[in-house]
Design a protein around this motif. Structure first.
Motif, PDB file in Angstrom:
ATOM      1  N   GLY A  10       1.991  -0.064   0.541  1.00  0.00           N
ATOM      2  CA  GLY A  10       3.151  -0.761   1.106  1.00  0.00           C
ATOM      3  C   GLY A  10       2.624  -1.861   2.011  1.00  0.00           C
ATOM      4  O   GLY A  10       1.685  -1.648   2.770  1.00  0.00           O
ATOM      5  N   ILE A  11       3.210  -3.054   1.903  1.00  0.00           N
ATOM      6  CA  ILE A  11       2.734  -4.173   2.731  1.00  0.00           C
ATOM      7  C   ILE A  11       3.868  -4.720   3.593  1.00  0.00           C
ATOM      8  O   ILE A  11       4.929  -5.090   3.090  1.00  0.00           O
ATOM      9  N   VAL A 100       2.892  -1.969  -5.648  1.00  0.00           N
ATOM     10  CA  VAL A 100       2.972  -2.436  -4.262  1.00  0.00           C
ATOM     11  C   VAL A 100       4.432  -2.653  -3.852  1.00  0.00           C
ATOM     12  O   VAL A 100       5.215  -3.250  -4.592  1.00  0.00           O
ATOM     13  N   MET A 101       4.774  -2.154  -2.684  1.00  0.00           N
ATOM     14  CA  MET A 101       6.103  -2.360  -2.106  1.00  0.00           C
ATOM     15  C   MET A 101       5.939  -3.329  -0.933  1.00  0.00           C
ATOM     16  O   MET A 101       5.119  -3.096  -0.044  1.00  0.00           O
ATOM     17  N   VAL A 102       6.682  -4.422  -0.950  1.00  0.00           N
ATOM     18  CA  VAL A 102       6.565  -5.425   0.116  1.00  0.00           C
ATOM     19  C   VAL A 102       7.912  -5.570   0.817  1.00  0.00           C
ATOM     20  O   VAL A 102       8.960  -5.532   0.168  1.00  0.00           O
ATOM     21  N   CYS A 103       7.882  -5.742   2.139  1.00  0.00           N
ATOM     22  CA  CYS A 103       9.167  -5.893   2.808  1.00  0.00           C
ATOM     23  C   CYS A 103       9.528  -7.367   2.968  1.00  0.00           C
ATOM     24  O   CYS A 103       8.659  -8.227   3.077  1.00  0.00           O
ATOM     25  N   VAL A 104      10.833  -7.649   2.955  1.00  0.00           N
ATOM     26  CA  VAL A 104      11.355  -9.016   3.131  1.00  0.00           C
ATOM     27  C   VAL A 104      12.483  -8.968   4.171  1.00  0.00           C
ATOM     28  O   VAL A 104      13.141  -7.945   4.314  1.00  0.00           O
ATOM     29  N   GLU A 132      14.157  -4.253   2.086  1.00  0.00           N
ATOM     30  CA  GLU A 132      14.597  -5.060   3.225  1.00  0.00           C
ATOM     31  C   GLU A 132      14.002  -4.525   4.522  1.00  0.00           C
ATOM     32  O   GLU A 132      13.955  -3.319   4.746  1.00  0.00           O
ATOM     33  N   GLU A 133      13.552  -5.467   5.340  1.00  0.00           N
ATOM     34  CA  GLU A 133      12.824  -5.134   6.572  1.00  0.00           C
ATOM     35  C   GLU A 133      13.527  -4.139   7.498  1.00  0.00           C
ATOM     36  O   GLU A 133      12.919  -3.171   7.935  1.00  0.00           O
ATOM     37  N   ILE A 319       5.075   1.543   7.890  1.00  0.00           N
ATOM     38  CA  ILE A 319       5.211   2.986   7.597  1.00  0.00           C
ATOM     39  C   ILE A 319       6.421   3.215   6.690  1.00  0.00           C
ATOM     40  O   ILE A 319       6.338   3.932   5.695  1.00  0.00           O
ATOM     41  N   GLY A 320       7.543   2.561   7.016  1.00  0.00           N
ATOM     42  CA  GLY A 320       8.761   2.713   6.199  1.00  0.00           C
ATOM     43  C   GLY A 320       8.575   2.181   4.794  1.00  0.00           C
ATOM     44  O   GLY A 320       9.040   2.763   3.809  1.00  0.00           O
TER      45      GLY A 320
END
Length: 332
Positions: A10-11, A100-104, A132-133, A319-320
């Motif tokens: 996760g990034i 990969v999971m990326v937050c926006v 979503e962030e 972490i989320g």
């Protein structure tokens, strides 16, 4: 886990910092989102902490770039290079390509979302997903996001502040404003320039923010003054000046008020039941900006709701994002 395949990661791809969470390991990497590039050859000179140390100190042929602006990709190719470097650094040798999971930020457009997914795949992901962030921050802060109770999270990052109320696994109402850590730094630079005739750089402003900034002008008066070096605008020569903490607090008031307005607007859009839950459980602050002195008290005063800072505010989003990898099949 997936046998001997790559561990999924996760990034938290932030404007200021990138934090990587590896499945089963937790946080494995935390670096500034900065890339140093040679302008003549287009070659990447360094990434992360090394590149950050070069900001404001490079010769003409090398530029230190922050490829993310306001929480979204501003320089696509540089972002790809940076992510590639971070993904490779986070994986064990010969482990294959990870999911990969990326937050926006919550306010991004479909085009901006697509750019993140594409960049992540080009950087070496087998598959890429976005989250979503504020939702990731709520999971990381340990809020009961899947329960039928309302929670409110305010994630103050480098580029954006994301405010959201969450219930039953989804965002009920949200706001994403481009008023966050970077804007605090800019406000400090502008204030010191106009009131002290001193030109200071990004890093000095950031250090001033960490050392003495406060969300409350009154409370700031109890803090010690800070010596700051910069360039005198009158003589053009290096100069050291004592800066009062209440001046730093005054400088950042506009940003603090913008964050409070976003919180109030999000609360106003929420159903009475969720609003009642938020009053019971309080508002949770995450992100680097959550560490601003006296911010919980100032927000609580303005909204009449209890406000808490999450236990690891800087890491909540990462972490989320990492925790949500456990439900990656749902994403698929």
């Amino acid at each position: 886990m997936f046998g001997f395949g790559a561990k999924n990661i996760g990034i938290d791809l932030g404007t200021a910092n990138t934090i990587v969470y590896s499945e089963g390991k937790g946080i494995v990497l935390r670096e500034p989102s900065v890339v140093a590039k040679n302008t003549k050859t287009d070659e990447i000179v360094s990434v992360g902490s090394e590149a950050r140390a070069m900001i404001g100190r490079t010769p003409a042929s090398i530029v230190a770039i922050r490829p993310m602006k306001d929480g979204v990709i501003a320089d696509y190719d540089t972002t790809v290079s940076m992510m590639k470097y971070y993904i490779e650094k986070s994986l064990e040798p010969h482990s294959g390509r990870p999911d990969v999971m990326v937050c926006v930020p919550s306010g991004v457009t479909e085009v901006e979302k697509r750019a993140v997914i594409d960049a992540t795949k080009v950087a070496g992901a087998k598959d890429a997903y976005v989250i979503e962030e504020p939702f990731a921050a709520a999971i990381g802060a340990g809020l009961p996001v899947m329960d039928p109770t309302g929670s409110m999270v305010v994630d103050i990052g480098g580029g954006t502040t994301d405010v959201a109320t969450i219930s039953l696994g989804g965002i009920v109402s949200s706001r994403s404003i481009r008023m966050a850590g970077d804007k605090l730094d800019e406000a400090i630079i502008a204030y010191v320039r106009s009131h002290y005739n001193l030109l200071i750089g990004e890093r000095t402003a950031e250090q001033l923010k960490i050392d003495v900034a406060s969300a409350s002008v009154e409370a700031a008066k109890e803090l010690e003054s800070q010596s700051v070096r910069g360039r005198d605008l009158v003589t053009g020569l290096p100069q050291t000046v004592e800066i009062k903490p209440e001046d730093v607090a005054t400088a950042i008031q506009e940003v603090v008020q913008a964050i409070i307005t976003a919180i109030k607007e999000t609360l106003e859009e929420t159903s009475p039941e969720i609003a009642a839950d938020v009053i019971d459980h309080g508002i949770v602050l995450t992100g680097g900006g959550a560490q601003l002195r006296h911010l919980p008290e100032v927000i609580s005063e303005a909204t009449k709701v209890p406000v808490f800072v999450a236990s690891e505010p800087l890491d909540c989003v990462a972490i989320g994002t990492g925790e949500s990898l456990k439900n990656i099949d749902v994403m698929k």
